[in-house]
Write an enzyme that holds these catalytic residues in place. Structure first.
Site, PDB file in Angstrom:
ATOM      1  N   GLY A 277       0.811  -1.209   0.000  1.00 20.82           N
ATOM      2  CA  GLY A 277       0.000   0.000   0.000  1.00 20.82           C
ATOM      3  C   GLY A 277       0.845   1.259   0.000  1.00 20.82           C
ATOM      4  O   GLY A 277       0.504   2.250  -0.646  1.00 20.82           O
ATOM      5  N   GLU A 400      10.361   3.174   0.125  1.00 20.20           N
ATOM      6  CA  GLU A 400       9.303   2.169  -0.026  1.00 20.20           C
ATOM      7  C   GLU A 400       9.744   1.042  -0.967  1.00 20.20           C
ATOM      8  O   GLU A 400       8.949   0.440  -1.675  1.00 20.20           O
ATOM      9  CB  GLU A 400       7.987   2.799  -0.545  1.00 20.20           C
TER      10      GLU A 400
END
Length: 417
Positions: A277, A400
């Site tokens: 996500g 990320e």
């Protein structure tokens, strides 16, 4: 822009907007609509309303302060708490624990819009959301109700602690240890490049409770003020200056076993599910920066004259602008497709999230950089917002999961067929 003290939800948002602003269900926020790059194209009326609230907040509460937050390295707590009043503190956290209960696509739409006002602040909000979701998804009922309401209201702020000085892309090799001692774990080690560290209240920490490799990693929630929890110096960064970044240091830090999310050995799985996500979120932040940069470039070409005529008359620059717009729309479509796949828990979701993060962060950085180039020398001045968009999204190709790791994930998926 307070939402009467309540969080934004599907059911409540439409009536709120209509009541307070006189909007009809079919009215679209026009300020950011620009023909082929209109970010509301293909959205439902409901999603357009979410988007409008986010665009308005970005324009009124974030954009006027973006340069000051960057220059003075201010962590805009009050502004973020205003965002939380609109439901942006726990967008995809369940409503029963204080969240907005929206979808991953809704979340992407909101983060893209907010990033037109300040990428750095929105990126931190996205990390905070990821932490709140991890607790909501993997925590016990007691943990969910203890932490999530205060995170969703942003009364308290959260940080995600995975990366270490010696383990970045190879996260499964992390060395921070958590040794069981009765009803506590004793943590020793350090985390690096942690967004919000030192200023935040809740730390979602991946630590080694067992064997080497991913299966020996567990996830603990560590609260600020816990004895043995410390922080390094505030890092000086190229961008992302509205959020502090520090090392997080554990020295015989005793954390209750009751603060463990899931079972021992599930930490790496929890971390990676959070990052799926997170990759969509950070790609969405890049979309917002790129969208704003295309508009800045367009406006500059219209007003700036060289050789006796506006730059907008140059076919070369027209073509460059067209390429920027095409890259933006392609990136947006890819990100939104990946968000849908993640929401539906499809088998290809992990790969699509990696592809979207890789493509969107690379392409959007190129768009912002081209916009700066079109501004000429003005683009290099801090009086012009385009340089801050360039600085703020450069790191999106690194965090990320680096874009090199994204390539590894995609290629492995293809080669295992």
């Amino acid at each position: 822009m307070a939402f009467a003290g309540k969080l934004l939800t599907r059911a409540s948002l439409g009536s709120y907007i209509c009541r307070t602003r006189g909007l009809t269900a079919n009215r679209v926020h026009r300020r950011h609509v620009v023909s082929c790059i209109d970010p509301s194209l293909g959205l439902t009326d409901e999603q357009k309303e979410f988007q409008k609230v986010a665009f308005d907040f970005a324009a009124n509460e974030m954009a006027p302060h973006m340069a000051e937050w960057d220059e003075k390295e201010m962590f805009p707590v009050d502004t973020m708490r205003k965002a939380a009043q609109l439901g942006f503190g726990g967008i995809y956290v369940q409503q029963e624990t204080g969240g907005s209960g929206l979808s991953r696509l809704d979340t992407s739409i909101i983060f893209e819009a907010l990033s037109t006002g300040c990428v750095s602040t929105t990126a931190y909000i996205s990390i905070h959301n990821m932490c709140a979701w991890m607790i909501d998804s993997f925590g016990s009922e007691e943990q969910r109700h203890r932490y999530c309401p205060q995170l969703c209201s942003m009364e308290k702020f959260a940080s995600y602690c995975l990366t270490e000085p010696g383990s970045g892309s190879d996260a499964a090799s992390l060395l921070t240890t958590a040794k069981r001692d009765g009803d506590h774990y004793v943590l020793n080690g350090s985390k690096a490049f942690i967004s919000g560290a030192g200023d935040t209240d809740v730390y979602v920490v991946m630590c080694r409770t067992g064997e080497k490799g991913a299966k020996g990693i567990s996830c603990l929630v560590v609260e600020k003020g816990t004895p043995g929890l410390g922080f390094g110096k505030k890092e000086r960064k190229v961008g992302w200056n509205s959020q502090p970044t520090r090392a997080v240091i554990f020295e015989d830090c005793a954390v209750p076993v009751a603060n463990r999310l899931g079972e021992e050995g599930q930490g790496f799985t929890i971390a990676m599910k959070g990052l799926n996500g997170g990759r969509i979120n950070i790609a969405s932040c890049s979309l917002g920066a790129a969208h704003a940069s295309v508009l800045l470039a367009r406006d500059h070409l219209k007003v700036r004259k060289q050789f006796g005529e506006p730059l907008s008359n140059s076919q070369f620059l027209q073509f460059k602008l067209a390429e920027m717009a095409t890259r933006l729309v392609a990136s947006r479509l890819m990100v939104r497709q990946a968000a849908l796949a993640l929401q539906e828990e499809r088998q290809d979701a992990v790969t699509l999230c990696s592809m979207a993060k890789l493509f969107a962060t690379d392409e959007c950085f190129a768009i912002c950089n081209q916009s700066l180039q079109m501004h000429g020398g003005y683009g290099y001045l801090k009086d012009y917002a385009v340089q801050q968009f360039v600085r703020d999204i450069r790191v999106h190709q690194i965090l990320e999961g680096t874009n090199e790791v994204m390539r590894m994930i995609v290629s492995r998926n293809l080669l295992q067929e």
